[in-house]
Design a protein around this motif. Structure first.
Motif, short mmCIF file in Angstrom:
data_model
loop_
_atom_site.label_atom_id
_atom_site.label_comp_id
_atom_site.label_asym_id
_atom_site.label_seq_id
_atom_site.Cartn_x
_atom_site.Cartn_y
_atom_site.Cartn_z
N ASN A 1 -9.13 -5.08 -10.54
CA ASN A 1 -10.23 -4.13 -10.31
C ASN A 1 -10.06 -2.85 -11.12
OD1 ASN A 1 -8.07 -3.06 -9.07
ND2 ASN A 1 -8.90 -3.14 -6.99
N GLY A 2 -9.16 -2.88 -12.10
CA GLY A 2 -8.96 -1.72 -12.97
C GLY A 2 -8.04 -0.66 -12.36
N LYS A 3 -7.70 -0.85 -11.09
CA LYS A 3 -6.85 0.15 -10.43
C LYS A 3 -5.41 -0.01 -10.89
CE LYS A 3 -6.57 0.89 -6.02
NZ LYS A 3 -6.69 0.70 -4.58
N LYS A 4 -4.72 1.11 -11.02
CA LYS A 4 -3.32 1.01 -11.44
C LYS A 4 -2.39 1.42 -10.31
CE LYS A 4 -3.91 1.39 -16.33
NZ LYS A 4 -3.57 2.05 -17.55
N GLU A 5 -2.99 1.85 -9.20
CA GLU A 5 -2.13 2.34 -8.11
C GLU A 5 -2.24 1.43 -6.89
OE1 GLU A 5 -2.32 7.00 -9.41
OE2 GLU A 5 -2.97 6.48 -7.39
N PHE A 6 -1.15 1.31 -6.20
CA PHE A 6 -1.15 0.50 -4.97
C PHE A 6 -0.02 0.99 -4.07
CE2 PHE A 6 1.38 -1.51 -8.24
CZ PHE A 6 2.57 -1.79 -7.59
N ASP A 7 -0.05 0.55 -2.82
CA ASP A 7 1.05 0.94 -1.95
C ASP A 7 1.75 -0.28 -1.36
OD1 ASP A 7 -1.69 1.68 -0.16
OD2 ASP A 7 -0.20 0.40 0.82
N VAL A 8 2.97 -0.09 -0.99
CA VAL A 8 3.77 -1.18 -0.44
C VAL A 8 4.44 -0.65 0.83
CG1 VAL A 8 5.71 -2.74 -0.89
CG2 VAL A 8 4.29 -1.98 -2.79
N ASP A 9 4.35 -1.41 1.90
CA ASP A 9 5.04 -0.92 3.10
C ASP A 9 6.42 -1.54 3.21
OD1 ASP A 9 4.16 -3.38 3.63
OD2 ASP A 9 3.16 -2.95 5.51
N TYR A 10 7.26 -0.88 3.96
CA TYR A 10 8.63 -1.36 4.04
C TYR A 10 9.15 -1.28 5.47
CZ TYR A 10 9.84 3.65 4.19
OH TYR A 10 9.93 4.98 4.52
N ASP A 11 10.16 -2.07 5.71
CA ASP A 11 10.94 -1.91 6.94
C ASP A 11 12.17 -1.06 6.64
OD1 ASP A 11 9.34 -3.58 8.61
OD2 ASP A 11 10.10 -5.27 7.46
N TYR A 12 12.82 -1.44 5.54
CA TYR A 12 13.98 -0.67 5.08
C TYR A 12 13.74 -0.33 3.61
CZ TYR A 12 16.63 -1.90 9.24
OH TYR A 12 17.05 -2.03 10.51
N LEU A 13 14.04 0.91 3.27
CA LEU A 13 13.83 1.35 1.90
C LEU A 13 15.17 1.72 1.27
CD1 LEU A 13 11.89 2.22 -0.39
CD2 LEU A 13 11.77 4.46 0.69
N VAL A 14 15.43 1.16 0.10
CA VAL A 14 16.66 1.50 -0.62
C VAL A 14 16.25 2.22 -1.91
CG1 VAL A 14 18.74 0.61 -1.75
CG2 VAL A 14 17.86 -0.51 0.32
N ILE A 15 16.60 3.50 -2.00
CA ILE A 15 16.18 4.29 -3.17
C ILE A 15 17.32 4.33 -4.18
CG2 ILE A 15 15.31 6.53 -3.95
CD1 ILE A 15 14.43 7.09 -1.08
N ALA A 16 17.05 3.78 -5.36
CA ALA A 16 18.08 3.76 -6.43
C ALA A 16 17.40 4.06 -7.75
CB ALA A 16 18.77 2.41 -6.45
#
Ligand code: FAD
Length: 565
Positions: free
Chosen positions: A138-153
């Protein structure tokens, strides 16, 4: 981990392209279908980043009860210690990268990848917001993702200290693309300096390579460039021989300050012999397209240059800055975690590698508590024996303090201890004032360096966290961690403990300095062979191992390739 009694879900954020987006939609669809927790749904872990920390987490995670979603703007892992070799063609770019899908491919762990950059983390709604370079249908470049656990690296970015002109005019050496760009620019400079109608001064300027930052990366790059020029380029561009010049600017009094003094001295002398101009105490204040202005010992000078490589350390990525503001850590430079790598003040979020740091303030509070507990009779004093036990306890719990004690000695504490021992060598009941001890220890807060921002730390943290995730349920029932300083019972896991395996500084001309545990120092050709074997053995796959070794052999036989492609 111990604060998470229910292990319902885990989400890891990473990035992927094309098919990865499909994989993501499916994963997402399956989690929303399950809306209500059934107890059978896989735990969803979102991993942000495919660098040293993320890749080692992914490689070592081995528990089929998780579904892993990796999100990162690059779909590969890069072996950064070999990037300086890529800048001069000693090693090819493709030899130091491995597709992340290969690393995450396992029989029993479900992993999908999204090639996108996370630009916002929302701990409230447990979502990460991502932007892909490629548009969706649809031309969109943004989206979101939900998480239970997030690992930031997500690692860190090059630090320009907001010095005017640096961003626009300097090369950085952080990513594979940077190394490729540097290689092209070096060869371009030689071609440009060979064009007609240029005066000698202009040719000299074009062939003046400036490296800013005398840390391991800057020094290794300067050494690589010197080898490339003297061993390969001057044979093809003989007229350039007397025009080419390399300068290394360092703000401190020495280069390689994190290494043993013997290594620093050897490196400075070697560079001096090689004709690399090391300017110590030089602070860059401004850069324009042809000149770099630096203050050397208070004197301002302008240095004409052809190319600058900026390597002065790391800064915080915007997404991490934004997240830190949200969670009240806005005044920090890296995400503060506890020793279990949990982001302070957040549930189910972990941070590791260059973007994170273990919070020293909390460590100091805990140390104060250890003292309080040791003072059983509330007298405000400890015997020497009790004090030594306290120090042992602190070292077991806090490897960073132990490291400091081992490496440099803790000035205040060591002095007090020596004094007490001298006064009362055989008197075990000598009393030490706790307040005095605490204030001496508090110096550690400012003196103890955060764990270094290295691949070694990041990889060990990734492995540690993967093991924790693997054994989460088991350790829930049988905790293996130390007794809690605050509250009752034990921690579920042992805290993260860094094991320093040593460090290398390649200095060019087949000479490498190695500083191994126990402050064992070796400099020369033998260390160069050690360097070759360690770096070959540390490759993430047999494919890259074979490629890297064959690149080294190719270089020995044919030299480096100077085609500008
Ligand atoms: P990185 O390895 O930088 O990985 C970060 C990952 O996050 C990347 O995949 C990136 O694409 C991704 N990412 C970035 N932004 C986002 C976002 N918004 N959303 C999602 N993903 C994102 N260390 C050593 O121990 N020994 C060495 O010899 C050595 N040599 C080095 C040489 C060079 C040239 C460089 C640059 C570094 C070197 N280091 C070395 C340091 C080492 O590379 C880093 O400490 C290490 O890479 C840190 O790992 P990390 O996983 O935290 O970050």
């Amino acid at each position: 981990f111990h604060d998470y009694p229910s292990l319902s879900r885990i989400l890891v954020v990473s990035t992927i392209s094309g098919g990865g987006l499909i994989a993501y939609s499916e994963a997402n669809a399956s989690s929303s279908n399950n809306g209500v927790e059934t107890g059978t749904r896989k735990k969803k872990v979102v991993l942000l980043g495919t660098g040293w920390a993320g890749a080692s987490f992914l490689k070592d995670l081995n528990n089929s009860s998780y579904e892993i979603q990796v999100i990162s703007p690059r779909n590969y892992f890069a072996f950064t210690p070999l990037l300086p070799s890529v800048t001069c063609g000693t090693v090819e770019a493709r030899s130091v990268v491995e597709p992340i899908r290969n690393i995450g491919k396992k029989k029993n762990v479900e992993m999908s990848f999204l090639e996108a950059e996370c630009f916002r983390i929302d701990p409230g709604s447990k979502k990460v917001y991502c932007r892909s370079k490629q548009g969706l249908d649809n031309g969109k470049k943004e989206f979101d993702v939900d998480y239970d656990y997030l690992v930031i690296a997500t690692g860190a970015q090059s630090n320009t200290f907001n010095i005017p002109g640096v961003e626009e005019n300097c090369h950085f050496l952080k990513e594979v693309e940077d190394a490729q760009r540097i290689r092209r620019t070096v060869i371009d400079s030689f071609e440009k300096a060979s064009l007609p109608d240029l005066n000698e001064e202009e040719r000299k300027r074009i062939l003046h390579f400036v490296v800013v930052g005398g840390g391991p990366t800057g020094v290794e790059f300067a050494a690589e460039l010197h080898d490339f020029v003297t061993e390969d380029l001057v044979k093809l561009y003989p007229k350039a021989k007397n025009l080419v010049h390399i300068t290394l600017l360092e703000a401190a009094d020495h280069i390689l300050t994190m290494f043993d003094k013997r290594i620093t001295e050897f490196a400075e002398e070697k560079f001096n012999r090689d004709g690399i101009d090391v300017k110590l105490g030089s602070m860059v204040v401004k850069v324009n397209d042809k000149e770099i202005s630096a203050k050397t010992k208070g004197e301002l000078s302008s240095i004409p240059y052809g190319m600058i490589v900026w390597s002065t350390g790391i800064g915080t990525r915007p997404v991490i800055k934004d997240f830190m503001k949200q969670i009240g850590q806005g005044n920090r430079r890296a995400l503060a975690t506890d020793e279990w790598l949990r982001v302070e003040g957040c549930d189910n979020i972990y941070a590791l590698g260059d973007c994170a740091t273990i919070n020293q303030r909390k460590v100091m509070e805990d140390i104060a508590d250890i003292f309080k507990k040791a003072d059983k009779d509330n007298s405000g004093t400890l015997t020497l024996k009790e004090f030594q036990e306290v120090i042992d306890d602190i070292c077991v719990r806090y490897p960073q303090v132990e490291l400091y004690l081992k490496s440099k000695g803790m000035r205040g504490i060591a002095d007090l201890l020596k004094q007490a021992q001298a006064e009362n060598a055989s008197n075990k009941s000598v009393e030490l004032n706790i307040e005095e001890l605490k204030s001496a220890l508090s110096q550690v807060d400012s003196q103890v360096k955060f764990l270094p921002a290295t691949a070694q730390v990041a990889a060990q943290q990734g492995t540690y966290l993967a093991k924790c995730f693997d054994r989460m349920e088991e350790c829930e029932k049988n905790p293996e961690g130390p007794i809690r300083i605050r509250g009752e019972g034990r921690h579920r896991f042992r805290p993260f403990r860094y094991r320093h395996l040593g460090q290398f500084a390649p200095l060019g001309g087949e000479q490498t300095a190695a500083q191994l545990p126990g402050d064992w120092v070796s400099i020369g050709q033998s260390s160069q062979w050690l360097w070759y074997s360690v770096y070959a053995s540390k490759q993430v796959s047999w494919r890259t191992r074979v490629l890297v070794v064959s690149d080294w052999m190719r270089r020995f036989i044919f030299g480096r390739d100077s085609s500008r492609i």
